[in-house]
Design a protein around this motif. Structure first.
Motif, mmCIF file in Angstrom:
data_model
loop_
_atom_site.group_PDB
_atom_site.id
_atom_site.type_symbol
_atom_site.label_atom_id
_atom_site.label_comp_id
_atom_site.label_asym_id
_atom_site.label_seq_id
_atom_site.Cartn_x
_atom_site.Cartn_y
_atom_site.Cartn_z
ATOM 1 N N LYS A 386 -91.781 67.062 103.289
ATOM 2 C CA LYS A 386 -92.268 65.755 103.694
ATOM 3 C C LYS A 386 -92.150 64.745 102.527
ATOM 4 O O LYS A 386 -92.496 65.036 101.400
ATOM 5 N N VAL A 387 -91.668 63.622 102.804
ATOM 6 C CA VAL A 387 -91.467 62.558 101.789
ATOM 7 C C VAL A 387 -92.782 61.793 101.607
ATOM 8 O O VAL A 387 -93.311 61.256 102.613
ATOM 9 N N GLN A 388 -93.280 61.749 100.374
ATOM 10 C CA GLN A 388 -94.541 61.025 100.088
ATOM 11 C C GLN A 388 -94.307 60.078 98.869
ATOM 12 O O GLN A 388 -93.549 60.383 97.960
ATOM 13 N N PRO A 389 -95.002 58.937 98.831
ATOM 14 C CA PRO A 389 -94.844 58.001 97.697
ATOM 15 C C PRO A 389 -95.548 58.518 96.439
ATOM 16 O O PRO A 389 -96.532 59.233 96.510
ATOM 17 N N ILE A 390 -95.023 58.132 95.235
ATOM 18 C CA ILE A 390 -95.583 58.551 93.935
ATOM 19 C C ILE A 390 -96.608 57.493 93.502
ATOM 20 O O ILE A 390 -96.304 56.316 93.394
ATOM 21 N N ARG A 391 -97.830 57.929 93.162
ATOM 22 C CA ARG A 391 -98.914 57.022 92.815
ATOM 23 C C ARG A 391 -99.440 57.269 91.374
ATOM 24 O O ARG A 391 -100.477 56.761 90.971
#
Length: 393
Positions: A386-391
């Motif tokens: 799953k593609v998730q944003p980097i925070r």
């Protein structure tokens, strides 16, 4: 009282004993006296009738049965009552009707009894009954054993020697020989051809013209023009230069095929020309009579090949088309198909089935490849995750 009956020894005359009146016979009753005013043949019975053992008033089993039959013949129902057919008198019951017939129509009743059962009124015993009684009461050896007299047939010990019975028809030698011989039932067209012994020169000329017309028709039907200078034989697919050469080739190399067509023509002649005595032979198409079968054959050939008459030609073409394709109808081509298809039709059906099977196999293979490619792409997607944003930054 003679309770044990009469006993006759072997020496006594049995004929006299049979003529004695029976002591068990019912006494004769006298008929009613006086005049009767009803219609019909009403009269008082005669003294002779009164002396009879079975008169109109007898109540024995045979007389009762005959009385019922006489009632059924001369009595009819009239509503809830019964009517006499002879006098028209009405009665409330059958018992009254029976008394009426016994009193008034005694003569007719006695005549009916004598007609239906004459044995009741015989005086004494019949000859057959007397012989039977004699054999029963005689104790001689010949009478007991029932042998024939010596003077009738002295051979074979006094017994008549019987002849050996004839065998059954199915056991005779003629029948067995007939069953052993093979029976060949030839078709009606496989008969003997008519002879040209009585034919005239004109008849022979007509026969030659018919044969030439048959040969020319057979050759022209089997010549296929491919180009202007090329023709093909339909029987062997050989190419020749012109139609003349092809016709000569067909006459010389395809004589067997021509003979098959001639056999079909002769079969048509056998079925068309019918013998009808005493007139001779008749053409079944035009109903014209001829003195011989050869003349009838010549008439049909002339009408078909020379005059080209419409009825004769139509009948010949119908029979030729039917009988010429019998071999194709018998050969189904695949060994189990029985619907009468020709070999060409069966081959065409097989090609269509093979093409259909190939198309189905190709469609299945293509579908399997598509399913395999789709499953491989799905597995790759699962591995990526799953593609998730980097925070973090």
């Amino acid at each position: 009282m003679n309770l044990l009956g009469d006993y006759d020894s072997d020496g006594e005359d049995l004929t006299a004993a049979s003529k004695r009146p029976s002591s068990l016979a019912p006494p004769a009753t006298a008929g009613p006296l006086g005049d009767v005013s009803e219609k019909g043949s009403a009269r008082s019975p005669d003294p002779d009738d009164a002396k009879e053992a079975h008169d109109s008033f007898c109540k024995c089993e045979d007389c009762s049965t005959l009385l019922l039959r006489f009632l059924g013949k001369n009595l009819q129902t009239k509503g809830i009552r019964f009517k006499c057919k002879l006098s028209g008198t009405l009665f409330a019951s059958k018992a009254e009707a029976s008394d009426h017939f016994m009193e008034v129509y005694a003569a007719e009743l006695q005549a009916f009894k004598k007609q239906k059962m004459p044995k009741l009124f015989q005086n004494g015993m019949t000859k057959e009954e007397l012989d039977k009684l004699i054999r029963k009461q005689a104790f001689q050896v010949d009478s007991v054993l029932g042998k024939r007299p010596a003077d009738v047939d002295a051979s074979f010990g006094g017994w008549a020697k019987k002849e050996k019975p004839a065998p059954a028809p199915c056991e005779t030698e003629e029948y067995e020989k007939m069953m052993e011989d093979p029976v060949f039932t030839a078709p009606p067209w496989a008969q003997q051809r008519p002879s040209n012994e009585d034919a005239t020169e004109m008849d022979k000329g007509i026969d030659s013209q018919i044969f030439d017309a048959q040969t020319a028709r057979f050759c022209k039907r089997n010549v296929l023009e491919v180009k202007k200078d090329v023709v093909r034989c339909k029987l062997c697919y050989k190419t020749l230069g012109n139609a003349r050469e092809c016709e000569v080739h067909i006459k010389t190399d395809h004589q067997d095929d021509f003979n098959k067509e001639i056999k079909i023509w002769e079969r048509f002649l056998f079925s068309t020309c019918k013998r009808q005595p005493p007139f001779g032979w008749v053409c079944k198409i035009c109903q014209i009579f001829f003195p011989s079968d050869g003349a009838c054959w010549r008439h049909v050939g002339k009408e078909v090949y020379i005059r080209r008459e419409e009825r004769h030609m139509g009948s010949w073409h119908d029979k030729e088309d039917r009988w010429g394709h019998e071999e194709d109808e018998e050969c189904c081509g695949d060994g189990f198909n029985a619907n009468g298809l020709s070999l060409e039709s069966v081959m065409q059906i097989r090609r269509a089935e093979e093409a259909k099977a190939k198309a189905e196999a190709a469609a299945k293979q293509k579908k399997a490849e598509e399913e395999e490619s789709s499953s491989s792409s799905d597995s790759e997607d699962k591995m990526v995750g799953k593609v998730q944003p980097i925070r973090e930054f």
